[in-house]
Design a protein around this motif. Structure first.
Motif, PDB file in Angstrom:
ATOM      1  N   GLU A  12     -31.005 111.976 -14.403  1.00  0.00           N
ATOM      2  CA  GLU A  12     -30.957 111.857 -12.964  1.00  0.00           C
ATOM      3  C   GLU A  12     -32.295 111.454 -12.359  1.00  0.00           C
ATOM      4  OE1 GLU A  12     -29.549 115.741 -11.827  1.00  0.00           O
ATOM      5  OE2 GLU A  12     -27.484 115.035 -11.850  1.00  0.00           O
ATOM      6  N   SER A  13     -33.325 111.250 -13.161  1.00  0.00           N
ATOM      7  CA  SER A  13     -34.634 110.909 -12.650  1.00  0.00           C
ATOM      8  C   SER A  13     -35.282 109.913 -13.590  1.00  0.00           C
ATOM      9  CB  SER A  13     -35.478 112.180 -12.494  1.00  0.00           C
ATOM     10  OG  SER A  13     -35.598 112.845 -13.731  1.00  0.00           O
ATOM     11  N   ASP A  14     -36.587 109.729 -13.436  1.00  0.00           N
ATOM     12  CA  ASP A  14     -37.307 108.819 -14.312  1.00  0.00           C
ATOM     13  C   ASP A  14     -37.233 109.306 -15.753  1.00  0.00           C
ATOM     14  OD1 ASP A  14     -38.024 107.287 -12.133  1.00  0.00           O
ATOM     15  OD2 ASP A  14     -39.894 108.391 -11.802  1.00  0.00           O
ATOM     16  N   PRO A  15     -37.361 108.386 -16.719  1.00  0.00           N
ATOM     17  CA  PRO A  15     -37.324 108.811 -18.126  1.00  0.00           C
ATOM     18  C   PRO A  15     -38.406 109.836 -18.420  1.00  0.00           C
ATOM     19  CG  PRO A  15     -37.227 106.415 -17.947  1.00  0.00           C
ATOM     20  CD  PRO A  15     -37.542 106.936 -16.580  1.00  0.00           C
ATOM     21  N   PRO A  16     -38.095 110.841 -19.211  1.00  0.00           N
ATOM     22  CA  PRO A  16     -39.126 111.834 -19.577  1.00  0.00           C
ATOM     23  C   PRO A  16     -40.306 111.157 -20.267  1.00  0.00           C
ATOM     24  CG  PRO A  16     -36.938 112.578 -20.216  1.00  0.00           C
ATOM     25  CD  PRO A  16     -36.788 111.155 -19.805  1.00  0.00           C
ATOM     26  N   SER A  17     -41.502 111.642 -19.948  1.00  0.00           N
ATOM     27  CA  SER A  17     -42.716 111.089 -20.530  1.00  0.00           C
ATOM     28  C   SER A  17     -43.133 111.938 -21.729  1.00  0.00           C
ATOM     29  CB  SER A  17     -43.829 111.065 -19.486  1.00  0.00           C
ATOM     30  OG  SER A  17     -45.041 110.613 -20.056  1.00  0.00           O
ATOM     31  N   VAL A  18     -43.179 111.331 -22.892  1.00  0.00           N
ATOM     32  CA  VAL A  18     -43.496 112.037 -24.134  1.00  0.00           C
ATOM     33  C   VAL A  18     -44.758 111.446 -24.739  1.00  0.00           C
ATOM     34  CG1 VAL A  18     -42.699 112.650 -26.451  1.00  0.00           C
ATOM     35  CG2 VAL A  18     -41.057 112.518 -24.557  1.00  0.00           C
ATOM     36  N   ILE A  19     -45.680 112.301 -25.109  1.00  0.00           N
ATOM     37  CA  ILE A  19     -46.833 111.896 -25.909  1.00  0.00           C
ATOM     38  C   ILE A  19     -46.514 112.201 -27.363  1.00  0.00           C
ATOM     39  CG2 ILE A  19     -49.273 112.261 -26.396  1.00  0.00           C
ATOM     40  CD1 ILE A  19     -48.728 110.964 -23.687  1.00  0.00           C
ATOM     41  N   LEU A  20     -46.569 111.193 -28.208  1.00  0.00           N
ATOM     42  CA  LEU A  20     -46.347 111.373 -29.644  1.00  0.00           C
ATOM     43  C   LEU A  20     -47.696 111.281 -30.343  1.00  0.00           C
ATOM     44  CD1 LEU A  20     -44.619 111.700 -32.175  1.00  0.00           C
ATOM     45  CD2 LEU A  20     -44.210 109.224 -32.137  1.00  0.00           C
ATOM     46  N   GLY A  21     -48.244 112.425 -30.719  1.00  0.00           N
ATOM     47  CA  GLY A  21     -49.473 112.447 -31.485  1.00  0.00           C
ATOM     48  C   GLY A  21     -49.176 112.265 -32.962  1.00  0.00           C
ATOM     49  N   VAL A  22     -50.054 111.568 -33.648  1.00  0.00           N
ATOM     50  CA  VAL A  22     -49.849 111.299 -35.074  1.00  0.00           C
ATOM     51  C   VAL A  22     -51.119 111.680 -35.821  1.00  0.00           C
ATOM     52  CG1 VAL A  22     -49.222 109.591 -36.816  1.00  0.00           C
ATOM     53  CG2 VAL A  22     -48.333 109.371 -34.480  1.00  0.00           C
ATOM     54  N   GLY A  23     -50.990 112.639 -36.723  1.00  0.00           N
ATOM     55  CA  GLY A  23     -52.124 113.068 -37.531  1.00  0.00           C
ATOM     56  C   GLY A  23     -52.312 112.191 -38.748  1.00  0.00           C
ATOM     57  N   GLY A  24     -53.477 112.339 -39.388  1.00  0.00           N
ATOM     58  CA  GLY A  24     -53.841 111.485 -40.509  1.00  0.00           C
ATOM     59  C   GLY A  24     -53.347 111.990 -41.839  1.00  0.00           C
ATOM     60  N   GLY A  25     -52.052 111.944 -42.047  1.00  0.00           N
ATOM     61  CA  GLY A  25     -51.452 112.319 -43.325  1.00  0.00           C
ATOM     62  C   GLY A  25     -50.502 111.237 -43.793  1.00  0.00           C
ATOM     63  N   ILE A  26     -50.109 111.289 -45.055  1.00  0.00           N
ATOM     64  CA  ILE A  26     -49.235 110.264 -45.608  1.00  0.00           C
ATOM     65  C   ILE A  26     -47.904 110.206 -44.866  1.00  0.00           C
ATOM     66  CG2 ILE A  26     -48.326 111.837 -47.367  1.00  0.00           C
ATOM     67  CD1 ILE A  26     -48.848 108.019 -47.653  1.00  0.00           C
ATOM     68  N   ALA A  27     -47.481 111.332 -44.274  1.00  0.00           N
ATOM     69  CA  ALA A  27     -46.216 111.352 -43.533  1.00  0.00           C
ATOM     70  C   ALA A  27     -46.302 110.620 -42.199  1.00  0.00           C
ATOM     71  CB  ALA A  27     -45.765 112.802 -43.299  1.00  0.00           C
ATOM     72  N   ALA A  28     -47.467 110.028 -41.881  1.00  0.00           N
ATOM     73  CA  ALA A  28     -47.616 109.307 -40.618  1.00  0.00           C
ATOM     74  C   ALA A  28     -46.600 108.178 -40.486  1.00  0.00           C
ATOM     75  CB  ALA A  28     -49.038 108.764 -40.489  1.00  0.00           C
ATOM     76  N   TYR A  29     -46.173 107.613 -41.605  1.00  0.00           N
ATOM     77  CA  TYR A  29     -45.204 106.509 -41.515  1.00  0.00           C
ATOM     78  C   TYR A  29     -43.875 106.978 -40.928  1.00  0.00           C
ATOM     79  CZ  TYR A  29     -42.561 108.062 -45.656  1.00  0.00           C
ATOM     80  OH  TYR A  29     -41.770 108.768 -46.537  1.00  0.00           O
ATOM     81  N   LYS A  30     -43.552 108.273 -41.101  1.00  0.00           N
ATOM     82  CA  LYS A  30     -42.304 108.779 -40.541  1.00  0.00           C
ATOM     83  C   LYS A  30     -42.371 108.910 -39.019  1.00  0.00           C
ATOM     84  CE  LYS A  30     -40.865 111.321 -44.670  1.00  0.00           C
ATOM     85  NZ  LYS A  30     -40.447 112.637 -45.215  1.00  0.00           N
ATOM     86  N   ALA A  31     -43.586 108.906 -38.472  1.00  0.00           N
ATOM     87  CA  ALA A  31     -43.713 108.958 -37.014  1.00  0.00           C
ATOM     88  C   ALA A  31     -43.071 107.739 -36.369  1.00  0.00           C
ATOM     89  CB  ALA A  31     -45.187 109.050 -36.625  1.00  0.00           C
ATOM     90  N   CYS A  32     -43.011 106.635 -37.099  1.00  0.00           N
ATOM     91  CA  CYS A  32     -42.347 105.434 -36.562  1.00  0.00           C
ATOM     92  C   CYS A  32     -40.867 105.713 -36.313  1.00  0.00           C
ATOM     93  CB  CYS A  32     -42.512 104.274 -37.529  1.00  0.00           C
ATOM     94  SG  CYS A  32     -44.229 103.770 -37.796  1.00  0.00           S
ATOM     95  N   GLU A  33     -40.227 106.456 -37.205  1.00  0.00           N
ATOM     96  CA  GLU A  33     -38.817 106.796 -37.012  1.00  0.00           C
ATOM     97  C   GLU A  33     -38.641 107.784 -35.861  1.00  0.00           C
ATOM     98  OE1 GLU A  33     -36.512 107.512 -40.694  1.00  0.00           O
ATOM     99  OE2 GLU A  33     -38.398 107.111 -41.747  1.00  0.00           O
ATOM    100  N   VAL A  34     -39.587 108.714 -35.721  1.00  0.00           N
ATOM    101  CA  VAL A  34     -39.544 109.637 -34.587  1.00  0.00           C
ATOM    102  C   VAL A  34     -39.692 108.855 -33.282  1.00  0.00           C
ATOM    103  CG1 VAL A  34     -40.649 111.610 -33.479  1.00  0.00           C
ATOM    104  CG2 VAL A  34     -40.466 111.534 -35.970  1.00  0.00           C
ATOM    105  N   LEU A  35     -40.637 107.925 -33.275  1.00  0.00           N
ATOM    106  CA  LEU A  35     -40.867 107.098 -32.089  1.00  0.00           C
ATOM    107  C   LEU A  35     -39.616 106.313 -31.726  1.00  0.00           C
ATOM    108  CD1 LEU A  35     -42.562 105.688 -29.939  1.00  0.00           C
ATOM    109  CD2 LEU A  35     -43.537 104.245 -31.744  1.00  0.00           C
ATOM    110  N   ARG A  36     -39.004 105.683 -32.697  1.00  0.00           N
ATOM    111  CA  ARG A  36     -37.789 104.913 -32.414  1.00  0.00           C
ATOM    112  C   ARG A  36     -36.669 105.821 -31.922  1.00  0.00           C
ATOM    113  NH1 ARG A  36     -36.026  99.965 -33.353  1.00  0.00           N
ATOM    114  NH2 ARG A  36     -37.765  99.394 -34.718  1.00  0.00           N
ATOM    115  N   GLY A  37     -36.515 106.995 -32.540  1.00  0.00           N
ATOM    116  CA  GLY A  37     -35.468 107.924 -32.110  1.00  0.00           C
ATOM    117  C   GLY A  37     -35.642 108.381 -30.677  1.00  0.00           C
ATOM    118  N   LEU A  38     -36.889 108.610 -30.256  1.00  0.00           N
ATOM    119  CA  LEU A  38     -37.145 109.058 -28.888  1.00  0.00           C
ATOM    120  C   LEU A  38     -36.950 107.924 -27.885  1.00  0.00           C
ATOM    121  CD1 LEU A  38     -40.280 111.307 -29.496  1.00  0.00           C
ATOM    122  CD2 LEU A  38     -38.039 112.073 -28.694  1.00  0.00           C
ATOM    123  N   THR A  39     -37.443 106.737 -28.212  1.00  0.00           N
ATOM    124  CA  THR A  39     -37.290 105.624 -27.279  1.00  0.00           C
ATOM    125  C   THR A  39     -35.828 105.217 -27.138  1.00  0.00           C
ATOM    126  OG1 THR A  39     -37.775 104.049 -29.069  1.00  0.00           O
ATOM    127  CG2 THR A  39     -39.612 104.733 -27.669  1.00  0.00           C
TER     128      THR A  39
END
Length: 416
Positions: A12-39
Protein backbone atom coordinates in the motif's frame (compact mmCIF):
# COMPACT_ATOMS: atom_id res chain seq x y z
CA UNK A 1 -19.35 -16.55 5.54
CA UNK A 2 -16.67 -13.96 4.87
CA UNK A 3 -13.17 -15.37 4.66
CA UNK A 4 -10.45 -13.47 6.56
CA UNK A 5 -8.53 -11.07 4.36
CA UNK A 6 -6.47 -7.99 5.19
CA UNK A 7 -4.37 -5.98 2.72
CA UNK A 8 -0.65 -6.36 3.05
CA UNK A 9 0.73 -3.01 4.25
CA UNK A 10 3.85 -3.54 2.16
CA UNK A 11 1.75 -3.22 -1.02
CA UNK A 12 0.00 0.00 0.00
CA UNK A 13 3.02 2.33 0.04
CA UNK A 14 6.47 2.73 -1.45
CA UNK A 15 8.55 -0.45 -1.79
CA UNK A 16 10.32 -1.38 1.44
CA UNK A 17 13.92 -0.20 1.54
CA UNK A 18 16.36 -3.01 2.33
CA UNK A 19 20.09 -2.77 2.88
CA UNK A 20 21.80 -6.03 1.92
CA UNK A 21 25.20 -6.21 3.58
CA UNK A 22 27.64 -8.78 2.25
CA UNK A 23 30.55 -10.05 4.31
CA UNK A 24 33.84 -11.34 2.95
CA UNK A 25 33.26 -15.08 2.91
CA UNK A 26 33.01 -17.68 0.17
CA UNK A 27 29.22 -17.71 0.64
CA UNK A 28 29.13 -14.13 -0.72
CA UNK A 29 28.09 -15.52 -4.10
CA UNK A 30 24.80 -16.65 -2.55
CA UNK A 31 24.02 -13.03 -1.72
CA UNK A 32 23.23 -12.61 -5.42
CA UNK A 33 20.34 -15.06 -5.03
CA UNK A 34 19.15 -13.26 -1.89
CA UNK A 35 19.31 -9.97 -3.79
CA UNK A 36 17.31 -11.34 -6.70
CA UNK A 37 14.74 -12.90 -4.35
CA UNK A 38 14.19 -9.59 -2.55
CA UNK A 39 14.00 -7.45 -5.68
CA UNK A 40 11.62 -9.88 -7.39
CA UNK A 41 9.23 -9.65 -4.43
CA UNK A 42 9.02 -5.87 -4.73
CA UNK A 43 11.76 -4.58 -2.44
CA UNK A 44 14.20 -1.76 -3.16
CA UNK A 45 17.59 -3.21 -2.26
CA UNK A 46 20.89 -1.37 -1.84
CA UNK A 47 23.90 -3.66 -1.58
CA UNK A 48 26.63 -2.60 0.86
CA UNK A 49 29.50 -5.09 0.74
CA UNK A 50 32.74 -5.10 2.63
CA UNK A 51 35.93 -4.63 0.65
CA UNK A 52 36.69 -8.32 1.19
CA UNK A 53 33.30 -9.33 -0.20
CA UNK A 54 34.17 -7.63 -3.51
CA UNK A 55 37.08 -10.05 -3.87
CA UNK A 56 34.48 -12.83 -4.14
CA UNK A 57 31.73 -11.01 -6.11
CA UNK A 58 32.37 -7.85 -8.15
CA UNK A 59 30.48 -4.59 -7.66
CA UNK A 60 29.17 -4.77 -11.22
CA UNK A 61 27.19 -7.92 -10.40
CA UNK A 62 25.47 -6.33 -7.41
CA UNK A 63 24.81 -3.12 -9.34
CA UNK A 64 23.31 -4.98 -12.29
CA UNK A 65 20.98 -7.00 -10.04
CA UNK A 66 19.94 -4.11 -7.78
CA UNK A 67 19.99 -1.18 -10.21
CA UNK A 68 21.77 0.89 -7.55
CA UNK A 69 25.41 1.91 -7.03
CA UNK A 70 27.64 -0.13 -4.76
CA UNK A 71 30.02 1.49 -2.27
CA UNK A 72 32.16 0.12 0.53
CA UNK A 73 33.72 3.23 2.11
CA UNK A 74 32.45 6.37 3.84
CA UNK A 75 34.38 8.78 1.62
CA UNK A 76 32.28 8.36 -1.53
CA UNK A 77 29.28 10.68 -1.98
CA UNK A 78 30.25 12.50 1.22
CA UNK A 79 27.61 15.27 0.83
CA UNK A 80 24.91 12.56 1.00
CA UNK A 81 26.30 11.36 4.35
CA UNK A 82 25.75 7.70 3.36
CA UNK A 83 27.29 6.29 6.54
CA UNK A 84 24.31 7.76 8.43
CA UNK A 85 21.53 8.03 5.88
CA UNK A 86 21.54 4.41 4.73
CA UNK A 87 20.81 3.05 8.18
CA UNK A 88 18.38 5.83 9.06
CA UNK A 89 16.25 5.33 5.96
CA UNK A 90 16.23 1.52 5.83
CA UNK A 91 13.22 -0.61 6.69
CA UNK A 92 15.46 -3.66 7.15
CA UNK A 93 19.18 -4.42 7.19
CA UNK A 94 20.22 -7.94 6.18
CA UNK A 95 23.80 -9.14 6.27
CA UNK A 96 24.38 -12.39 4.38
CA UNK A 97 26.89 -13.81 4.81
CA UNK A 98 27.84 -12.44 8.23
CA UNK A 99 31.37 -13.63 8.93
CA UNK A 100 32.86 -14.14 12.39
CA UNK A 101 34.86 -10.93 11.91
CA UNK A 102 31.80 -8.91 10.94
CA UNK A 103 29.77 -10.29 13.86
CA UNK A 104 32.61 -9.35 16.24
CA UNK A 105 32.72 -5.81 14.85
CA UNK A 106 28.94 -5.43 15.16
CA UNK A 107 28.95 -6.72 18.75
CA UNK A 108 31.71 -4.30 19.76
CA UNK A 109 30.38 -1.26 17.91
CA UNK A 110 33.31 -0.95 15.51
CA UNK A 111 32.68 1.14 12.41
CA UNK A 112 35.54 1.10 9.90
CA UNK A 113 33.58 0.91 6.63
CA UNK A 114 30.18 1.76 5.19
CA UNK A 115 28.50 -1.48 6.27
CA UNK A 116 29.55 -1.34 9.92
CA UNK A 117 28.56 2.35 10.06
CA UNK A 118 25.17 1.39 8.65
CA UNK A 119 24.71 -1.24 11.35
CA UNK A 120 25.35 1.40 14.02
CA UNK A 121 22.86 3.90 12.61
CA UNK A 122 20.06 1.45 11.75
CA UNK A 123 16.92 1.75 13.86
CA UNK A 124 15.01 -0.85 11.90
CA UNK A 125 15.13 -4.65 12.32
CA UNK A 126 18.59 -6.08 11.63
CA UNK A 127 19.14 -9.66 10.44
CA UNK A 128 22.62 -11.19 10.51
CA UNK A 129 22.93 -14.52 8.72
CA UNK A 130 26.14 -16.27 9.81
CA UNK A 131 28.36 -18.30 7.52
CA UNK A 132 31.64 -19.72 8.78
CA UNK A 133 33.36 -22.95 9.69
CA UNK A 134 31.91 -24.95 12.57
CA UNK A 135 34.90 -24.27 14.82
CA UNK A 136 34.48 -20.52 14.31
CA UNK A 137 30.72 -20.64 14.97
CA UNK A 138 31.21 -22.68 18.16
CA UNK A 139 34.13 -20.61 19.47
CA UNK A 140 33.33 -18.95 22.84
CA UNK A 141 34.14 -15.51 21.41
CA UNK A 142 31.65 -15.91 18.58
CA UNK A 143 28.99 -17.34 20.89
CA UNK A 144 29.47 -14.39 23.27
CA UNK A 145 29.22 -11.91 20.39
CA UNK A 146 26.04 -13.56 19.12
CA UNK A 147 24.52 -13.48 22.62
CA UNK A 148 25.37 -9.78 22.95
CA UNK A 149 23.77 -8.92 19.62
CA UNK A 150 20.62 -10.90 20.42
CA UNK A 151 20.30 -9.14 23.77
CA UNK A 152 20.30 -5.85 21.85
CA UNK A 153 17.48 -7.01 19.60
CA UNK A 154 19.51 -8.02 16.56
CA UNK A 155 18.22 -11.17 14.86
CA UNK A 156 21.17 -13.51 14.43
CA UNK A 157 19.85 -16.40 12.37
CA UNK A 158 20.72 -19.98 13.14
CA UNK A 159 23.12 -21.32 10.48
CA UNK A 160 22.48 -24.46 8.48
CA UNK A 161 24.48 -27.67 8.53
CA UNK A 162 26.16 -29.14 5.47
CA UNK A 163 29.11 -28.79 3.15
CA UNK A 164 31.50 -25.97 4.05
CA UNK A 165 34.63 -24.74 2.32
CA UNK A 166 36.77 -27.55 0.95
CA UNK A 167 35.91 -31.02 2.19
CA UNK A 168 34.62 -29.90 5.58
CA UNK A 169 31.04 -30.52 6.67
CA UNK A 170 29.22 -29.24 9.72
CA UNK A 171 27.19 -26.43 11.23
CA UNK A 172 27.94 -22.95 9.96
CA UNK A 173 26.71 -23.14 6.38
CA UNK A 174 24.71 -20.18 5.05
CA UNK A 175 20.99 -21.08 4.98
CA UNK A 176 19.26 -21.48 1.65
CA UNK A 177 18.86 -18.04 -0.03
CA UNK A 178 15.09 -18.56 -0.30
CA UNK A 179 14.97 -19.06 3.47
CA UNK A 180 16.89 -15.81 4.02
CA UNK A 181 14.40 -14.00 1.79
CA UNK A 182 11.49 -15.47 3.78
CA UNK A 183 13.04 -14.41 7.09
CA UNK A 184 13.61 -10.94 5.68
CA UNK A 185 10.00 -10.63 4.56
CA UNK A 186 8.85 -11.86 7.96
CA UNK A 187 10.84 -9.17 9.76
CA UNK A 188 9.49 -6.52 7.40
CA UNK A 189 5.95 -7.69 8.11
CA UNK A 190 6.48 -7.76 11.89
CA UNK A 191 8.36 -4.45 11.86
CA UNK A 192 10.29 -5.70 14.86
CA UNK A 193 12.87 -8.28 15.79
CA UNK A 194 11.97 -11.95 15.91
CA UNK A 195 11.91 -12.94 19.61
CA UNK A 196 13.97 -15.79 21.04
CA UNK A 197 10.99 -16.81 23.19
CA UNK A 198 11.27 -20.50 22.27
CA UNK A 199 14.94 -20.73 23.22
CA UNK A 200 15.74 -24.31 24.20
CA UNK A 201 12.15 -25.52 23.82
CA UNK A 202 11.78 -28.96 22.25
CA UNK A 203 9.33 -28.82 19.36
CA UNK A 204 7.96 -31.65 17.22
CA UNK A 205 6.18 -30.80 13.96
CA UNK A 206 4.63 -32.92 11.23
CA UNK A 207 4.35 -31.61 7.68
CA UNK A 208 3.38 -32.65 4.16
CA UNK A 209 0.84 -35.18 3.00
CA UNK A 210 0.84 -38.94 3.54
CA UNK A 211 0.59 -41.40 0.65
CA UNK A 212 -1.15 -44.77 0.91
CA UNK A 213 0.17 -47.21 -1.74
CA UNK A 214 -2.23 -49.03 -4.06
CA UNK A 215 0.55 -50.78 -5.95
CA UNK A 216 4.24 -50.05 -6.64
CA UNK A 217 3.19 -47.09 -8.85
CA UNK A 218 -0.05 -45.58 -7.55
CA UNK A 219 -1.15 -44.19 -4.20
CA UNK A 220 -3.97 -42.39 -2.42
CA UNK A 221 -2.81 -38.95 -1.32
CA UNK A 222 -3.68 -35.29 -1.00
CA UNK A 223 -2.50 -31.91 -2.26
CA UNK A 224 -0.46 -30.81 0.75
CA UNK A 225 2.96 -29.46 -0.25
CA UNK A 226 4.30 -29.24 3.30
CA UNK A 227 5.08 -25.51 2.97
CA UNK A 228 3.10 -24.49 6.06
CA UNK A 229 4.69 -27.14 8.26
CA UNK A 230 8.15 -26.24 6.99
CA UNK A 231 7.42 -22.56 7.69
CA UNK A 232 6.42 -23.46 11.25
CA UNK A 233 9.68 -25.38 11.69
CA UNK A 234 11.77 -22.59 10.15
CA UNK A 235 10.30 -19.87 12.33
CA UNK A 236 10.43 -21.98 15.51
CA UNK A 237 14.12 -22.73 14.94
CA UNK A 238 14.91 -19.05 14.42
CA UNK A 239 13.02 -18.27 17.63
CA UNK A 240 15.42 -20.62 19.43
CA UNK A 241 13.56 -23.94 19.53
CA UNK A 242 15.12 -27.37 19.07
CA UNK A 243 12.98 -28.57 16.19
CA UNK A 244 12.32 -32.04 14.80
CA UNK A 245 10.27 -32.06 11.61
CA UNK A 246 8.58 -35.29 10.52
CA UNK A 247 8.03 -34.69 6.82
CA UNK A 248 5.72 -36.76 4.65
CA UNK A 249 6.55 -36.55 0.95
CA UNK A 250 7.60 -32.89 1.01
CA UNK A 251 10.10 -31.89 -1.66
CA UNK A 252 11.43 -28.79 0.08
CA UNK A 253 14.87 -27.62 1.31
CA UNK A 254 15.65 -28.49 4.91
CA UNK A 255 15.24 -25.38 7.11
CA UNK A 256 18.35 -24.23 8.96
CA UNK A 257 18.85 -25.79 12.42
CA UNK A 258 15.97 -28.26 11.91
CA UNK A 259 16.28 -32.05 12.14
CA UNK A 260 14.15 -33.65 9.42
CA UNK A 261 12.78 -37.22 9.57
CA UNK A 262 11.22 -38.36 6.29
CA UNK A 263 8.21 -40.67 6.14
CA UNK A 264 5.71 -41.78 3.52
CA UNK A 265 2.49 -43.30 4.83
CA UNK A 266 0.15 -42.46 7.70
CA UNK A 267 1.40 -45.46 9.66
CA UNK A 268 5.01 -44.34 9.30
CA UNK A 269 4.04 -40.81 10.38
CA UNK A 270 2.15 -42.19 13.36
CA UNK A 271 5.10 -44.30 14.46
CA UNK A 272 7.55 -41.37 14.39
CA UNK A 273 5.20 -38.88 16.05
CA UNK A 274 4.20 -41.21 18.91
CA UNK A 275 7.83 -42.21 19.46
CA UNK A 276 9.12 -38.63 19.63
CA UNK A 277 6.19 -36.82 21.30
CA UNK A 278 7.05 -37.75 24.93
CA UNK A 279 10.27 -35.70 24.65
CA UNK A 280 8.60 -32.64 23.12
CA UNK A 281 7.19 -29.59 24.90
CA UNK A 282 5.16 -28.57 21.84
CA UNK A 283 3.68 -30.96 19.28
CA UNK A 284 2.24 -29.55 16.05
CA UNK A 285 0.24 -31.82 13.74
CA UNK A 286 0.21 -29.79 10.52
CA UNK A 287 0.59 -32.78 8.17
CA UNK A 288 -2.38 -33.71 6.00
CA UNK A 289 -2.96 -37.35 6.95
CA UNK A 290 -4.98 -39.60 4.65
CA UNK A 291 -8.16 -40.71 6.42
CA UNK A 292 -8.20 -44.09 4.65
CA UNK A 293 -5.78 -46.57 3.11
CA UNK A 294 -6.32 -49.58 0.83
CA UNK A 295 -7.04 -52.82 2.65
CA UNK A 296 -4.53 -54.60 0.41
CA UNK A 297 -1.56 -53.35 -1.55
CA UNK A 298 -0.95 -55.02 -4.90
CA UNK A 299 2.54 -56.52 -5.21
CA UNK A 300 2.65 -55.70 -8.92
CA UNK A 301 1.33 -52.82 -10.97
CA UNK A 302 -2.40 -53.13 -11.51
CA UNK A 303 -2.83 -53.64 -15.27
CA UNK A 304 -5.52 -52.06 -17.36
CA UNK A 305 -7.31 -55.16 -18.64
CA UNK A 306 -10.41 -55.64 -20.73
CA UNK A 307 -12.68 -55.85 -17.69
CA UNK A 308 -13.40 -53.18 -15.10
CA UNK A 309 -11.05 -53.13 -12.09
CA UNK A 310 -12.09 -54.67 -8.82
CA UNK A 311 -13.71 -52.38 -6.27
CA UNK A 312 -11.20 -50.63 -4.02
CA UNK A 313 -11.64 -51.61 -0.38
CA UNK A 314 -10.49 -49.07 2.21
CA UNK A 315 -9.78 -49.15 5.93
CA UNK A 316 -9.65 -46.16 8.25
CA UNK A 317 -6.24 -44.82 9.27
CA UNK A 318 -5.53 -44.11 12.95
CA UNK A 319 -6.37 -40.63 14.25
CA UNK A 320 -2.84 -39.51 15.09
CA UNK A 321 -3.82 -36.18 16.66
CA UNK A 322 -6.33 -37.88 18.97
CA UNK A 323 -3.67 -40.42 20.01
CA UNK A 324 -1.18 -37.66 20.73
CA UNK A 325 -3.73 -35.90 22.92
CA UNK A 326 -4.63 -39.12 24.74
CA UNK A 327 -0.98 -39.90 25.50
CA UNK A 328 0.15 -36.36 26.28
CA UNK A 329 2.12 -35.38 29.34
CA UNK A 330 0.62 -32.58 31.49
CA UNK A 331 3.13 -29.97 30.32
CA UNK A 332 2.87 -30.64 26.57
CA UNK A 333 1.13 -28.12 24.32
CA UNK A 334 -0.57 -29.77 21.36
CA UNK A 335 -1.52 -27.85 18.22
CA UNK A 336 -3.78 -29.39 15.59
CA UNK A 337 -4.58 -28.34 12.03
CA UNK A 338 -7.93 -28.61 10.28
CA UNK A 339 -8.54 -28.17 6.55
CA UNK A 340 -12.27 -27.63 6.10
CA UNK A 341 -14.94 -26.63 3.62
CA UNK A 342 -18.46 -25.50 4.34
CA UNK A 343 -21.45 -27.71 3.55
CA UNK A 344 -25.15 -28.07 4.35
CA UNK A 345 -24.32 -28.89 7.98
CA UNK A 346 -22.44 -25.64 8.62
CA UNK A 347 -19.68 -23.29 7.57
CA UNK A 348 -15.94 -23.70 8.04
CA UNK A 349 -15.90 -22.23 11.54
CA UNK A 350 -18.74 -24.51 12.62
CA UNK A 351 -16.79 -27.60 11.54
CA UNK A 352 -13.56 -26.27 13.04
CA UNK A 353 -15.13 -25.65 16.44
CA UNK A 354 -16.56 -29.16 16.53
CA UNK A 355 -13.22 -30.64 15.51
CA UNK A 356 -11.45 -28.78 18.31
CA UNK A 357 -13.91 -30.25 20.82
CA UNK A 358 -13.50 -33.77 19.43
CA UNK A 359 -9.70 -33.70 19.28
CA UNK A 360 -9.07 -32.06 22.64
CA UNK A 361 -5.94 -30.15 21.58
CA UNK A 362 -4.91 -26.81 23.08
CA UNK A 363 -4.99 -24.89 19.84
CA UNK A 364 -6.43 -25.60 16.39
CA UNK A 365 -5.27 -23.85 13.22
CA UNK A 366 -8.28 -23.80 10.92
CA UNK A 367 -7.91 -23.31 7.16
CA UNK A 368 -10.62 -23.10 4.53
CA UNK A 369 -9.43 -25.19 1.59
CA UNK A 370 -10.37 -25.07 -2.07
CA UNK A 371 -8.93 -24.02 -5.39
CA UNK A 372 -6.03 -21.64 -4.69
CA UNK A 373 -6.44 -21.85 -0.91
CA UNK A 374 -4.13 -23.37 1.70
CA UNK A 375 -2.76 -26.32 -0.31
CA UNK A 376 0.03 -25.76 -2.86
CA UNK A 377 0.11 -21.99 -2.31
CA UNK A 378 2.75 -19.54 -1.05
CA UNK A 379 0.32 -17.85 1.35
CA UNK A 380 -2.39 -18.91 3.77
CA UNK A 381 -5.20 -17.60 5.98
CA UNK A 382 -7.62 -18.94 8.56
CA UNK A 383 -8.31 -18.86 12.28
CA UNK A 384 -6.71 -19.83 15.58
CA UNK A 385 -9.23 -21.62 17.78
CA UNK A 386 -8.23 -22.01 21.44
CA UNK A 387 -9.51 -24.66 23.83
CA UNK A 388 -10.75 -21.91 26.17
CA UNK A 389 -13.09 -20.55 23.48
CA UNK A 390 -10.97 -17.67 22.19
CA UNK A 391 -10.78 -17.21 18.42
CA UNK A 392 -8.33 -15.19 16.35
CA UNK A 393 -8.51 -14.40 12.65
CA UNK A 394 -5.38 -15.09 10.62
CA UNK A 395 -5.39 -12.72 7.61
CA UNK A 396 -3.95 -13.82 4.29
CA UNK A 397 -0.19 -13.66 4.57
CA UNK A 398 2.91 -15.51 3.45
CA UNK A 399 3.11 -18.86 5.22
CA UNK A 400 6.14 -17.79 7.27
CA UNK A 401 4.15 -14.82 8.56
CA UNK A 402 1.22 -17.05 9.43
CA UNK A 403 3.64 -19.45 11.16
CA UNK A 404 4.91 -16.56 13.27
CA UNK A 405 1.33 -15.72 14.29
CA UNK A 406 0.80 -19.34 15.32
CA UNK A 407 3.92 -19.29 17.51
CA UNK A 408 2.78 -15.99 19.01
CA UNK A 409 -0.34 -17.89 20.06
CA UNK A 410 1.53 -20.95 21.32
CA UNK A 411 4.04 -19.09 23.51
CA UNK A 412 1.54 -17.99 26.22
CA UNK A 413 0.21 -21.57 26.42
CA UNK A 414 3.68 -22.76 27.45
CA UNK A 415 3.39 -20.58 30.55
CA UNK A 416 -0.29 -21.10 31.29
Amino acid sequence: MTTPSTPDPATESDPPSVILGVGGGIAAYKACEVLRGLTETGHRVRVVPTASALRFVGAATFEALSGLPVRTDVFTDVPEVPHVRLGQNADLVVVAPATADLIAKAANGLADDLLTNTLLTARCPVLLVPAMHTEMWEHPATRANVATLRERGVVVAEPASGRLTGADTGRGRLPDPAEIVELSRLLLARREALPRDLDGRRVLISAGGTREPLDPVRFLGNRSSGRQGYALARVAAQRGAEVTLVAANADLPTPAAVHVVRVGSAEELRTEMLRRAPDAEVVVMSAAVADFRPTLRAEHKIKKGASDPAALELVRNPDILAELVARRTPDTVIVGFAAETGDDAGDVLHHGRHKLQRKGCDLLVLNEVGEGRAFETEDNEGWLLYADGREQTLPRRAKSELASMVWDGVFPLLHA
